[in-house]
Enzyme design. Structure first.
Site, PDB file in Angstrom:
ATOM      1  N   LYS A   1      -2.815 -10.899  -7.024  1.00  0.00           N
ATOM      2  CA  LYS A   1      -3.989 -11.421  -6.310  1.00  0.00           C
ATOM      3  C   LYS A   1      -5.292 -10.789  -6.797  1.00  0.00           C
ATOM      4  O   LYS A   1      -5.330  -9.588  -7.046  1.00  0.00           O
ATOM      5  CB  LYS A   1      -3.785 -11.102  -4.817  1.00  0.00           C
ATOM      6  CG  LYS A   1      -4.786 -11.688  -3.879  1.00  0.00           C
ATOM      7  CD  LYS A   1      -4.552 -11.190  -2.457  1.00  0.00           C
ATOM      8  CE  LYS A   1      -5.010  -9.759  -2.283  1.00  0.00           C
ATOM      9  NZ  LYS A   1      -5.098  -9.321  -0.878  1.00  0.00           N
TER      10      LYS A   1
ATOM     11  N   LYS B   1     -10.680  -6.665  -4.836  1.00  0.00           N
ATOM     12  CA  LYS B   1     -11.728  -5.713  -5.213  1.00  0.00           C
ATOM     13  C   LYS B   1     -11.219  -4.271  -5.196  1.00  0.00           C
ATOM     14  O   LYS B   1     -11.777  -3.405  -5.817  1.00  0.00           O
ATOM     15  CB  LYS B   1     -12.922  -5.857  -4.276  1.00  0.00           C
ATOM     16  CG  LYS B   1     -12.554  -5.699  -2.799  1.00  0.00           C
ATOM     17  CD  LYS B   1     -13.487  -6.460  -1.874  1.00  0.00           C
ATOM     18  CE  LYS B   1     -12.826  -6.622  -0.512  1.00  0.00           C
ATOM     19  NZ  LYS B   1     -13.506  -7.521   0.377  1.00  0.00           N
TER      20      LYS B   1
ATOM     21  N   LYS C   1       0.839  -1.211   0.000  1.00  0.00           N
ATOM     22  CA  LYS C   1       0.000   0.000   0.000  1.00  0.00           C
ATOM     23  C   LYS C   1       0.862   1.245   0.000  1.00  0.00           C
ATOM     24  O   LYS C   1       0.583   2.228  -0.671  1.00  0.00           O
ATOM     25  CB  LYS C   1      -0.900  -0.002   1.246  1.00  0.00           C
ATOM     26  CG  LYS C   1      -2.096  -0.923   1.144  1.00  0.00           C
ATOM     27  CD  LYS C   1      -3.366  -0.157   0.785  1.00  0.00           C
ATOM     28  CE  LYS C   1      -4.440  -1.044   0.234  1.00  0.00           C
ATOM     29  NZ  LYS C   1      -5.192  -1.810   1.165  1.00  0.00           N
TER      30      LYS C   1
HETATM   31  P1  TYM Z   1     -10.007  -9.377   3.476  1.00  0.00           P
HETATM   32  O1  TYM Z   1     -11.299  -8.714   3.743  1.00  0.00           O
HETATM   33  O2  TYM Z   1      -9.016  -8.677   2.590  1.00  0.00           O
HETATM   34  O3  TYM Z   1     -10.261 -10.800   2.862  1.00  0.00           O
HETATM   35  C1  TYM Z   1     -11.126 -11.720   3.514  1.00  0.00           C
HETATM   36  C2  TYM Z   1     -10.590 -13.119   3.372  1.00  0.00           C
HETATM   37  O4  TYM Z   1     -10.480 -13.476   1.993  1.00  0.00           O
HETATM   38  C3  TYM Z   1      -9.161 -13.931   1.707  1.00  0.00           C
HETATM   39  N1  TYM Z   1      -8.820 -13.497   0.346  1.00  0.00           N
HETATM   40  C4  TYM Z   1      -8.409 -14.326  -0.625  1.00  0.00           C
HETATM   41  N2  TYM Z   1      -8.220 -15.661  -0.642  1.00  0.00           N
HETATM   42  C5  TYM Z   1      -7.803 -16.214  -1.806  1.00  0.00           C
HETATM   43  N3  TYM Z   1      -7.577 -15.486  -2.936  1.00  0.00           N
HETATM   44  C6  TYM Z   1      -7.738 -14.149  -2.964  1.00  0.00           C
HETATM   45  N4  TYM Z   1      -7.525 -13.453  -4.073  1.00  0.00           N
HETATM   46  C7  TYM Z   1      -8.190 -13.512  -1.763  1.00  0.00           C
HETATM   47  N5  TYM Z   1      -8.479 -12.216  -1.434  1.00  0.00           N
HETATM   48  C8  TYM Z   1      -8.851 -12.232  -0.146  1.00  0.00           C
HETATM   49  C9  TYM Z   1      -8.275 -13.252   2.742  1.00  0.00           C
HETATM   50  O5  TYM Z   1      -7.061 -13.937   2.930  1.00  0.00           O
HETATM   51  C10 TYM Z   1      -9.172 -13.297   3.967  1.00  0.00           C
HETATM   52  O6  TYM Z   1      -9.083 -14.548   4.615  1.00  0.00           O
HETATM   53  N6  TYM Z   1      -7.428  -8.653   7.645  1.00  0.00           N
HETATM   54  C11 TYM Z   1      -8.457  -9.454   7.035  1.00  0.00           C
HETATM   55  C12 TYM Z   1      -9.786  -9.436   7.789  1.00  0.00           C
HETATM   56  C13 TYM Z   1      -9.627  -9.734   9.231  1.00  0.00           C
HETATM   57  C14 TYM Z   1      -9.425 -11.006   9.814  1.00  0.00           C
HETATM   58  C15 TYM Z   1      -9.355 -10.765  11.236  1.00  0.00           C
HETATM   59  C16 TYM Z   1      -9.325 -12.309   9.326  1.00  0.00           C
HETATM   60  C17 TYM Z   1      -9.666  -8.825  10.225  1.00  0.00           C
HETATM   61  N7  TYM Z   1      -9.503  -9.436  11.433  1.00  0.00           N
HETATM   62  C18 TYM Z   1      -9.150 -11.815  12.129  1.00  0.00           C
HETATM   63  C19 TYM Z   1      -9.120 -13.354  10.228  1.00  0.00           C
HETATM   64  C20 TYM Z   1      -9.044 -13.095  11.624  1.00  0.00           C
HETATM   65  C21 TYM Z   1      -8.697  -8.932   5.637  1.00  0.00           C
HETATM   66  O7  TYM Z   1      -8.421  -7.810   5.329  1.00  0.00           O
HETATM   67  O8  TYM Z   1      -9.311  -9.806   4.840  1.00  0.00           O
END
Ligand code: TYM
Length: 332
Positions: free
Chosen positions: A196, A199, A114
């Protein structure tokens, strides 16, 4: 009873990457792990590490909540809640900031990425994000945290935080285990298969599939996915990232392994393969979209979120009190 914790950020709508990497795992695990309590939340506090428009944020929070249920999470089995409604997350987040070091935060790949694309107006919370994520997890003494591959580094730092806190103040937190799917832990962009699927990181909507995209649009996006000039349908991440990504998506959404798929499409064209994959994805998402439309405006959705928040709050309150006591904050 063991505990499983995970969340998804309500920044934009959910992608096929989120679904395959995370949400689908939640649903599978819910049916497999009968000895485990589930705490699945909408990570709205994490969303404001970057600017969000108020009405859009509200809408996205509700959308993710409804999608959790539409994708198959049983709200009577799983505690579904909104992170900001359990204020202990933010409170323990501060304690985690007071446990982890700046250097550790700066080493996080997501932050570094970022930082490269944006030089001004980077919010402090974007740097301290992993501290809040550690709090989300440690608050519930989670045993298992299902996430996509990109979150594994944040999970490592969560374990570091638990370890350090325990060393400083005595045994308090459990070190959680990460869990990534065997196939699909990192779904790549359809137009840029070397980065990756996300969105937020791309302006090209053909690069990602949204769970709520119109089915015809989804099929078109798959058909126009970038491939290569070779004709073989084989998994080779280095030389054929586009085809490899499509094979991964296909395998994750069907009972066929990548090897099975290579065999099945040995003598077929990219066109046939993509067309079949488009059907597989559309067939997976059609019933989800139908359920989503039934749930999104129902009163039950709010009831489930209340119920989930109340259950989560009970555990979070008790844990935070214990933490404050260990440190020596406030009065006894
Ligand atoms: P976030 O919102 O970016 O994504 C949510 C979940 O989707 C997975 N993910 C993917 N998996 C495979 N391929 C992709 N292209 C892809 N894009 C996203 C992410 O690995 C994630 O599991 N920090 C986290 C949210 C969060 C969280 C937590 C997760 C906040 N607190 C505590 C687990 C435990 C996040 O930004 O995910």
């Amino acid at each position: 009873m063991k505990r499983l914790v995970s969340g998804i950020k309500p920044t934009g709508e959910m992608t096929l990457g989120n679904y395959i990497g995370a949400l689908r795992q939640f649903v599978n695990l819910q049916n497999e792990l009968t000895d485990t309590e589930f705490y699945i939340f909408i990570a709205d506090l994490h969303a404001i590490t970057t600017p969000q428009e108020k009405q859009t944020l509200r809408k996205n929070i509700k959308t993710i909540a409804a999608l959790y249920i539409a994708c198959g999470l049983d709200p009577n089995r799983v505690n579904l809640f909104i992170q900001s409604e359990v204020s202990e997350h933010a409170e323990l987040g501060y304690i985690m900031e007071s446990t982890l070091y700046i250097g550790e935060m700066e080493r996080m790949i997501q932050f570094k990425e970022k930082r490269q694309t944006q030089t001004e107006g980077i919010r402090t919370s974007l740097l301290t994000y992993p501290a809040l994520m550690a709090a989300d997890i440690l608050l519930y003494d989670a045993d298992l945290v299902p996430v996509g591959e990109d979150q594994m580094q944040h999970l490592e730092i969560t374990r570091t935080a638990a370890n350090r806190f325990n060393y400083l103040y005595g045994e308090t937190f459990k070190e959680p285990e990460g869990f990534t799917p065997k196939t699909g832990a990192r779904i790549m962009g359809l137009q840029n298969p070397t980065s990756k699927m996300s969105k937020s990181s791309t302006a090209n909507s053909k690069d990602y599939i949204l769970i709520l995209d119109d089915l015809a649009v989804i099929k078109n996006k798959i058909k126009s996915a970038v491939t290569d000039s070779d004709t073989r349908i084989i998994f080779d991440k280095e030389n054929k990232p586009g085809i490899s990504n499509l094979l991964t998506i296909y395998s994750a959404l069907s009972s066929l392994s990548i090897k099975d798929l290579e065999k099945k499409y040995e003598n077929e064209s990219y066109g046939t393969f993509k067309s079949d994959l488009a059907d597989v994805v559309a067939n997976e998402l059609a019933p989800i979209q139908k359920r989503f439309n039934e749930i999104i405006n129902s009163k039950e959705l709010d009831d489930y979120l209340d119920q989930g928040r109340n259950n989560a709050k009970k555990i979070a309150e008790r844990k935070l009190k214990k933490v404050y006591n260990k440190i020596g904050l406030g009065r006894k």
